[in-house]
Design a protein around this motif. Structure first.
Motif, PDB file in Angstrom:
ATOM      1  N   LEU A 123       0.767  -1.067  -0.001  1.00  0.00           N
ATOM      2  CA  LEU A 123      -0.170  -0.063  -0.154  1.00  0.00           C
ATOM      3  C   LEU A 123       0.775   1.244   0.087  1.00  0.00           C
ATOM      4  CD1 LEU A 123      -2.668  -1.238   2.569  1.00  0.00           C
ATOM      5  CD2 LEU A 123      -2.832  -1.020   0.029  1.00  0.00           C
ATOM      6  N   ILE A 124       2.159   1.184   0.399  1.00  0.00           N
ATOM      7  CA  ILE A 124       3.112   2.209   0.330  1.00  0.00           C
ATOM      8  C   ILE A 124       4.187   2.430  -0.774  1.00  0.00           C
ATOM      9  CG2 ILE A 124       2.791   2.573   2.856  1.00  0.00           C
ATOM     10  CD1 ILE A 124       5.572   1.414   3.306  1.00  0.00           C
ATOM     11  N   ALA A 125       4.049   1.178  -1.400  1.00  0.00           N
ATOM     12  CA  ALA A 125       5.251   1.188  -2.708  1.00  0.00           C
ATOM     13  C   ALA A 125       4.598   2.309  -3.617  1.00  0.00           C
ATOM     14  CB  ALA A 125       4.871  -0.032  -3.325  1.00  0.00           C
ATOM     15  N   GLY A 126       5.738   3.170  -4.063  1.00  0.00           N
ATOM     16  CA  GLY A 126       5.783   4.102  -5.024  1.00  0.00           C
ATOM     17  C   GLY A 126       4.876   5.349  -4.431  1.00  0.00           C
ATOM     18  N   ARG A 127       4.737   5.405  -3.278  1.00  0.00           N
ATOM     19  CA  ARG A 127       3.912   6.624  -2.823  1.00  0.00           C
ATOM     20  C   ARG A 127       4.939   7.451  -1.512  1.00  0.00           C
ATOM     21  NH1 ARG A 127      -1.329   6.482  -3.795  1.00  0.00           N
ATOM     22  NH2 ARG A 127      -1.973   7.481  -1.789  1.00  0.00           N
ATOM     23  N   ASN A 128       4.348   8.721  -1.592  1.00  0.00           N
ATOM     24  CA  ASN A 128       5.079   9.505  -0.455  1.00  0.00           C
ATOM     25  C   ASN A 128       4.564   8.877   0.972  1.00  0.00           C
ATOM     26  OD1 ASN A 128       6.171  11.376   1.074  1.00  0.00           O
ATOM     27  ND2 ASN A 128       4.457  12.978   0.523  1.00  0.00           N
ATOM     28  N   ALA A 129       5.495   8.156   1.667  1.00  0.00           N
ATOM     29  CA  ALA A 129       4.899   7.379   2.778  1.00  0.00           C
ATOM     30  C   ALA A 129       5.652   7.808   4.107  1.00  0.00           C
ATOM     31  CB  ALA A 129       5.420   5.804   2.514  1.00  0.00           C
ATOM     32  N   SER A 130       4.840   7.774   5.128  1.00  0.00           N
ATOM     33  CA  SER A 130       5.327   8.507   6.488  1.00  0.00           C
ATOM     34  C   SER A 130       4.766   7.165   7.300  1.00  0.00           C
ATOM     35  CB  SER A 130       4.494   9.673   6.832  1.00  0.00           C
ATOM     36  OG  SER A 130       5.001  10.476   6.027  1.00  0.00           O
ATOM     37  N   TYR A 131       5.428   7.065   8.629  1.00  0.00           N
ATOM     38  CA  TYR A 131       5.204   5.797   9.361  1.00  0.00           C
ATOM     39  C   TYR A 131       4.835   6.451  10.649  1.00  0.00           C
ATOM     40  CZ  TYR A 131       6.358   1.596  11.718  1.00  0.00           C
ATOM     41  OH  TYR A 131       6.318   0.413  12.646  1.00  0.00           O
ATOM     42  N   ILE A 132       4.010   5.865  11.537  1.00  0.00           N
ATOM     43  CA  ILE A 132       3.806   6.046  13.027  1.00  0.00           C
ATOM     44  C   ILE A 132       3.940   4.790  13.632  1.00  0.00           C
ATOM     45  CG2 ILE A 132       2.240   6.790  14.713  1.00  0.00           C
ATOM     46  CD1 ILE A 132       0.822   8.813  12.717  1.00  0.00           C
ATOM     47  N   PRO A 133       5.081   4.656  14.308  1.00  0.00           N
ATOM     48  CA  PRO A 133       5.318   3.195  15.005  1.00  0.00           C
ATOM     49  C   PRO A 133       4.326   3.173  16.158  1.00  0.00           C
ATOM     50  CG  PRO A 133       6.991   4.682  15.715  1.00  0.00           C
ATOM     51  CD  PRO A 133       6.091   5.527  14.565  1.00  0.00           C
ATOM     52  N   LYS A 158       0.461  16.024   8.467  1.00  0.00           N
ATOM     53  CA  LYS A 158       1.337  16.070   7.228  1.00  0.00           C
ATOM     54  C   LYS A 158       0.695  15.439   6.102  1.00  0.00           C
ATOM     55  CE  LYS A 158       5.617  14.577   6.296  1.00  0.00           C
ATOM     56  NZ  LYS A 158       6.983  14.092   6.623  1.00  0.00           N
ATOM     57  N   ILE A 159       0.225  14.254   6.188  1.00  0.00           N
ATOM     58  CA  ILE A 159      -0.169  13.926   4.897  1.00  0.00           C
ATOM     59  C   ILE A 159      -1.538  14.052   4.563  1.00  0.00           C
ATOM     60  CG2 ILE A 159       1.379  11.729   5.481  1.00  0.00           C
ATOM     61  CD1 ILE A 159      -1.868  10.225   5.390  1.00  0.00           C
ATOM     62  N   ILE A 160      -2.606  14.529   5.534  1.00  0.00           N
ATOM     63  CA  ILE A 160      -3.873  14.745   5.027  1.00  0.00           C
ATOM     64  C   ILE A 160      -3.799  16.077   3.906  1.00  0.00           C
ATOM     65  CG2 ILE A 160      -6.071  15.679   5.573  1.00  0.00           C
ATOM     66  CD1 ILE A 160      -5.545  12.958   6.854  1.00  0.00           C
ATOM     67  N   GLY A 161      -4.555  15.457   2.816  1.00  0.00           N
ATOM     68  CA  GLY A 161      -4.622  16.526   1.724  1.00  0.00           C
ATOM     69  C   GLY A 161      -3.477  16.502   0.849  1.00  0.00           C
ATOM     70  N   LYS A 162      -2.412  15.713   1.001  1.00  0.00           N
ATOM     71  CA  LYS A 162      -1.025  15.489   0.197  1.00  0.00           C
ATOM     72  C   LYS A 162      -1.427  14.150  -0.761  1.00  0.00           C
ATOM     73  CE  LYS A 162       3.440  16.295   1.491  1.00  0.00           C
ATOM     74  NZ  LYS A 162       4.578  16.125   2.303  1.00  0.00           N
ATOM     75  N   ALA A 163      -1.290  14.948  -2.250  1.00  0.00           N
ATOM     76  CA  ALA A 163      -1.515  13.828  -2.925  1.00  0.00           C
ATOM     77  C   ALA A 163      -0.668  12.539  -3.045  1.00  0.00           C
ATOM     78  CB  ALA A 163      -1.520  14.235  -4.651  1.00  0.00           C
ATOM     79  N   GLN A 164      -0.985  11.420  -3.389  1.00  0.00           N
ATOM     80  CA  GLN A 164      -0.319   9.964  -3.290  1.00  0.00           C
ATOM     81  C   GLN A 164       0.594  10.078  -2.133  1.00  0.00           C
ATOM     82  OE1 GLN A 164       1.274   9.744  -7.774  1.00  0.00           O
ATOM     83  NE2 GLN A 164       0.276   7.589  -7.033  1.00  0.00           N
ATOM     84  N   SER A 165       0.023  10.189  -0.897  1.00  0.00           N
ATOM     85  CA  SER A 165       0.656  10.034   0.018  1.00  0.00           C
ATOM     86  C   SER A 165      -0.030   8.697   1.181  1.00  0.00           C
ATOM     87  CB  SER A 165       0.678  11.241   1.301  1.00  0.00           C
ATOM     88  OG  SER A 165      -0.839  11.680   1.431  1.00  0.00           O
ATOM     89  N   THR A 166       0.740   8.097   1.756  1.00  0.00           N
ATOM     90  CA  THR A 166       0.199   6.987   2.582  1.00  0.00           C
ATOM     91  C   THR A 166       0.998   7.391   4.001  1.00  0.00           C
ATOM     92  OG1 THR A 166       0.113   5.698   0.850  1.00  0.00           O
ATOM     93  CG2 THR A 166       0.239   4.496   3.070  1.00  0.00           C
ATOM     94  N   LEU A 167       0.221   7.119   5.123  1.00  0.00           N
ATOM     95  CA  LEU A 167       0.489   6.888   6.421  1.00  0.00           C
ATOM     96  C   LEU A 167       0.288   5.624   6.787  1.00  0.00           C
ATOM     97  CD1 LEU A 167       1.610   8.308   9.046  1.00  0.00           C
ATOM     98  CD2 LEU A 167      -0.803   8.904   9.354  1.00  0.00           C
ATOM     99  N   SER A 168       1.340   5.096   7.330  1.00  0.00           N
ATOM    100  CA  SER A 168       1.292   3.507   7.840  1.00  0.00           C
ATOM    101  C   SER A 168       1.300   3.600   9.260  1.00  0.00           C
ATOM    102  CB  SER A 168       2.496   2.606   7.228  1.00  0.00           C
ATOM    103  OG  SER A 168       2.496   1.628   8.015  1.00  0.00           O
ATOM    104  N   ILE A 169       0.342   3.059   9.880  1.00  0.00           N
ATOM    105  CA  ILE A 169       0.202   3.341  11.331  1.00  0.00           C
ATOM    106  C   ILE A 169       0.258   1.790  12.037  1.00  0.00           C
ATOM    107  CG2 ILE A 169      -1.361   3.827  13.425  1.00  0.00           C
ATOM    108  CD1 ILE A 169      -2.685   5.889  11.413  1.00  0.00           C
ATOM    109  N   SER A 170       1.275   1.445  12.838  1.00  0.00           N
ATOM    110  CA  SER A 170       1.556   0.332  13.450  1.00  0.00           C
ATOM    111  C   SER A 170       1.000   0.327  14.731  1.00  0.00           C
ATOM    112  CB  SER A 170       2.934   0.084  13.519  1.00  0.00           C
ATOM    113  OG  SER A 170       3.489  -1.130  14.018  1.00  0.00           O
ATOM    114  N   VAL A 171       0.140  -0.736  14.979  1.00  0.00           N
ATOM    115  CA  VAL A 171      -0.327  -0.734  16.300  1.00  0.00           C
ATOM    116  C   VAL A 171      -0.025  -2.315  16.756  1.00  0.00           C
ATOM    117  CG1 VAL A 171      -2.850  -0.914  17.316  1.00  0.00           C
ATOM    118  CG2 VAL A 171      -2.429   0.678  15.466  1.00  0.00           C
ATOM    119  N   ASP A 172       0.057  -2.196  18.188  1.00  0.00           N
ATOM    120  CA  ASP A 172       0.331  -3.790  18.808  1.00  0.00           C
ATOM    121  C   ASP A 172      -0.931  -4.213  19.044  1.00  0.00           C
ATOM    122  OD1 ASP A 172       3.102  -3.174  19.266  1.00  0.00           O
ATOM    123  OD2 ASP A 172       2.672  -2.208  21.251  1.00  0.00           O
TER     124      ASP A 172
END
Length: 182
Positions: A123-133, A158-172
């Motif tokens: 889901l993040i490949a080829g996109r502007n990605a950010s990560y929240i651990p 930061k990613i809201i409203g930014k084209a082709q962005s993905t935010l990956s949120i990791s949850v235990d």
């Protein structure tokens, strides 16, 4: 995309990997061998993929099953078989995911036994990605509070409203995040 502003994926995938395929195939085979008059059997079989080891160490499996089945699920045994078969026929969406122009927020549980956490990579490949651990998320936050730390909230904004962005949120937790995070 019309009025669609973003996509939220919770423990999602863009393609069926070998791990998920093997679970779906084995579930399909097990479900086909079960009697119709025992709706508890497919549930008890499949729930071994839904909960994290951490959750089962905290809450006995019998209690986890009781909580999970507290709300009646009308899916029949035949319906479960069809769900497995249909899921195995899902289209590969990896190339399409790269082309989606609106933001994708992908919540993925770390201890997921059903959909591996690495599936978020599609889901993040080829996109502007950010990560929240997971360390940036306060699972014990009151319902009136924000569950993100300050830096996590900054990344989300930061990613809201930014084209082709993905935010990956990791949850235990395992696949059944709604139950485990209560």
């Amino acid at each position: 995309w019309g009025n669609l502003q973003s996509i939220v994926s919770v423990n999602g995938y863009a393609s069926i990997d070998a791990h998920l395929a093997s679970i779906l195939h084995s579930s399909h085979n097990v479900f086909r061998s079960l009697p119709d008059k025992r709706p508890d059997l497919p549930v008890s079989f499949f729930t071994k993929f839904l909960f994290s080891e951490r959750y089962i160490n905290r809450v006995p499996m019998s209690l986890a099953l009781n909580i999970y089945t507290a709300i009646s699920n009308p899916i029949t045994l035949e319906g479960r078989i069809r769900l497995c078969s249909g899921t195995l026929k899902n289209r590969d969406m990896r190339k399409i995911a790269e082309k989606i122009i609106i933001p994708i927020i992908a919540v993925q549980s770390n201890d997921n036994m059903l959909v591996r956490p690495s599936n978020v990579n599609d889901l993040i490949a080829g996109r502007n990605a950010s990560y929240i651990p997971s360390s940036e998320i306060k699972l014990d936050a009151e319902s009136s509070e924000n569950c993100y730390t300050e830096s996590g909230l900054l990344m989300l904004n930061k990613i809201i409203g930014k084209a082709q962005s993905t935010l990956s949120i990791s949850v235990d937790g395992g696949h059944a995040l709604g139950q485990e995070c209560r």
